[in-house]
Design an enzyme around this catalytic site. Sequence first.
Site, PDB file in Angstrom:
ATOM      1  N   ALA A  49      -3.053  -5.050  -1.609  1.00  0.00           N
ATOM      2  CA  ALA A  49      -3.297  -4.298  -2.846  1.00  0.00           C
ATOM      3  C   ALA A  49      -2.432  -4.750  -4.037  1.00  0.00           C
ATOM      4  O   ALA A  49      -2.975  -5.102  -5.098  1.00  0.00           O
ATOM      5  CB  ALA A  49      -3.121  -2.806  -2.563  1.00  0.00           C
ATOM      6  N   ARG A  90     -12.942  -6.735  -5.718  1.00  0.00           N
ATOM      7  CA  ARG A  90     -12.822  -5.904  -4.511  1.00  0.00           C
ATOM      8  C   ARG A  90     -12.731  -4.433  -4.955  1.00  0.00           C
ATOM      9  O   ARG A  90     -12.030  -4.130  -5.915  1.00  0.00           O
ATOM     10  CB  ARG A  90     -11.591  -6.301  -3.678  1.00  0.00           C
ATOM     11  CG  ARG A  90     -11.711  -7.724  -3.113  1.00  0.00           C
ATOM     12  CD  ARG A  90     -10.645  -8.021  -2.075  1.00  0.00           C
ATOM     13  NE  ARG A  90     -10.887  -7.331  -0.820  1.00  0.00           N
ATOM     14  CZ  ARG A  90     -10.000  -7.306   0.183  1.00  0.00           C
ATOM     15  NH1 ARG A  90      -8.833  -7.913   0.052  1.00  0.00           N
ATOM     16  NH2 ARG A  90     -10.284  -6.672   1.303  1.00  0.00           N
ATOM     17  N   ASP A 237      -3.787   0.884   0.427  1.00  0.00           N
ATOM     18  CA  ASP A 237      -4.599   0.323  -0.669  1.00  0.00           C
ATOM     19  C   ASP A 237      -4.860   1.373  -1.735  1.00  0.00           C
ATOM     20  O   ASP A 237      -5.159   1.050  -2.885  1.00  0.00           O
ATOM     21  CB  ASP A 237      -5.911  -0.226  -0.123  1.00  0.00           C
ATOM     22  CG  ASP A 237      -5.631  -1.476   0.678  1.00  0.00           C
ATOM     23  OD1 ASP A 237      -5.266  -1.339   1.862  1.00  0.00           O
ATOM     24  OD2 ASP A 237      -5.704  -2.573   0.105  1.00  0.00           O
ATOM     25  N   LYS A 248      -5.979  -0.569   5.665  1.00  0.00           N
ATOM     26  CA  LYS A 248      -6.744  -1.490   6.523  1.00  0.00           C
ATOM     27  C   LYS A 248      -7.407  -0.781   7.696  1.00  0.00           C
ATOM     28  O   LYS A 248      -6.799   0.066   8.349  1.00  0.00           O
ATOM     29  CB  LYS A 248      -5.781  -2.572   7.022  1.00  0.00           C
ATOM     30  CG  LYS A 248      -6.354  -3.620   7.927  1.00  0.00           C
ATOM     31  CD  LYS A 248      -7.612  -4.279   7.393  1.00  0.00           C
ATOM     32  CE  LYS A 248      -7.441  -4.852   6.007  1.00  0.00           C
ATOM     33  NZ  LYS A 248      -8.730  -5.185   5.358  1.00  0.00           N
TER      34      LYS A 248
HETATM   35  O1  MRU Z   1      -8.110  -6.601   3.097  1.00  0.00           O
HETATM   36  P1  MRU Z   1      -6.658  -6.788   2.721  1.00  0.00           P
HETATM   37  O2  MRU Z   1      -5.958  -7.817   3.540  1.00  0.00           O
HETATM   38  O3  MRU Z   1      -6.471  -7.000   1.247  1.00  0.00           O
HETATM   39  O4  MRU Z   1      -6.013  -5.387   3.086  1.00  0.00           O
HETATM   40  C1  MRU Z   1      -4.648  -5.195   2.903  1.00  0.00           C
HETATM   41  C2  MRU Z   1      -4.156  -3.912   3.428  1.00  0.00           C
HETATM   42  O5  MRU Z   1      -4.887  -3.063   3.890  1.00  0.00           O
HETATM   43  C3  MRU Z   1      -2.683  -3.678   3.277  1.00  0.00           C
HETATM   44  O6  MRU Z   1      -2.198  -2.918   4.329  1.00  0.00           O
HETATM   45  C4  MRU Z   1      -2.461  -2.922   1.952  1.00  0.00           C
HETATM   46  O7  MRU Z   1      -3.064  -3.602   0.891  1.00  0.00           O
HETATM   47  C5  MRU Z   1      -1.062  -2.727   1.657  1.00  0.00           C
HETATM   48  S1  MRU Z   1      -0.365  -4.223   1.083  1.00  0.00           S
HETATM   49  C6  MRU Z   1       1.205  -4.008   0.514  1.00  0.00           C
END
Ligand code: MRU
Length: 347
Positions: A49, A90, A237, A248
């Site tokens: 994120a 996204r 996120d 995630k």
């Molecule tokens: O699909 P991604 O790899 O962008 O998802 C990332 C996550 O879900 C992380 O856990 C979240 O962004 C926190 S990152 C500091």
Amino acid sequence: MTELHPVEWLGDRVRWINTLKIPWEEEWVEARDYERVAVAIERMEIRGAPAIGVAAAFGVALAALYSGARDVEGLKADVRKAIERLGRTRPTAVNLFWALRRMGRVLEGNYGDTEELRRAIIKEAVRIFEEDVEVNKAIGRVGNEVIEDGDTILTHCNAGALATAGYGTALGVIRAAWESGKKIKVIATETRPVLQGARLTVWELVRDGVPVTLITDNMVGYVMSKGLVNKVFVGADRVLRTGHVINKIGTYTIAVLANRHGVPFYSAAPTSTIDLETPVEEVVIEERNPDEVRRVLGKLLITVPDVPVLNPAFDITPPELVEGIITEKGIARKPYEENIPKLLGKG
Ligand code: MRU
């Protein structure tokens, strides 16, 4: 260990480490074109994120720098076009929209000429980058308070330096605990289907010398039932006013199991991840390409071709399962609806 900044501004271009190639190769990519940055976010060369927020801000800076507009209004129009494009990369992580809103606000000022506006835009993007690193270090300090010497911490996905401008959120807490001398251990889940845990979290922790053990996602119940985990730290996120944590896919399963086994479940995230506006039923969960599930990393087919697939990239953990939300401003605890706005000074 040298600090890792996965996305950086080099004065006239952006560079990033292609996280799709980790752990096999450390490939740095450079771009002068905001469309290339947008594609990198879509393909997940840049992911996590805060990192996509920072990358989008740098994308806007590129749009300003390389716009052929001759007057301020023309430049503003080009920058708005870039903001719109980068906002379509996204849908779930709120940091993307937060960063683009900040970049958009720069356009509201009055500027004598295009150069002045260009400078203001680039300055704001660099500020977003610098703040993120500082904020993550603050999250680390705050989160370290709940970690005890000897803890084994389970983490999911990658909320590390690679997911931010540097240092990381959940891994930032782990890093801060390790740097403060606590003898902690980490259990990382592989995080199907994109394997951010196996590829990225393990890579980061090995690089820093933090003891890490890899498990598959379906081993979480086993390790908890055996008493092998003291705490869970994940990133986020999007965190809602209500305390719902969008993170995630697989995070919710871990939170349910943690609850069942009395293991405190924490989410670590900057306040830029908090969305006070959107109700839980309106959060858009990104649905990704089914081949991410049918194949291993786009290659080996592990099922019957064309089998219908569900591939939501994120899930929603309800507030009752969350022990605390660790931010740079302190820890928000239940009742979240009251304490999250208070933490943001909007209570
Ligand atoms: O699909 P991604 O790899 O962008 O998802 C990332 C996550 O879900 C992380 O856990 C979240 O962004 C926190 S990152 C500091």
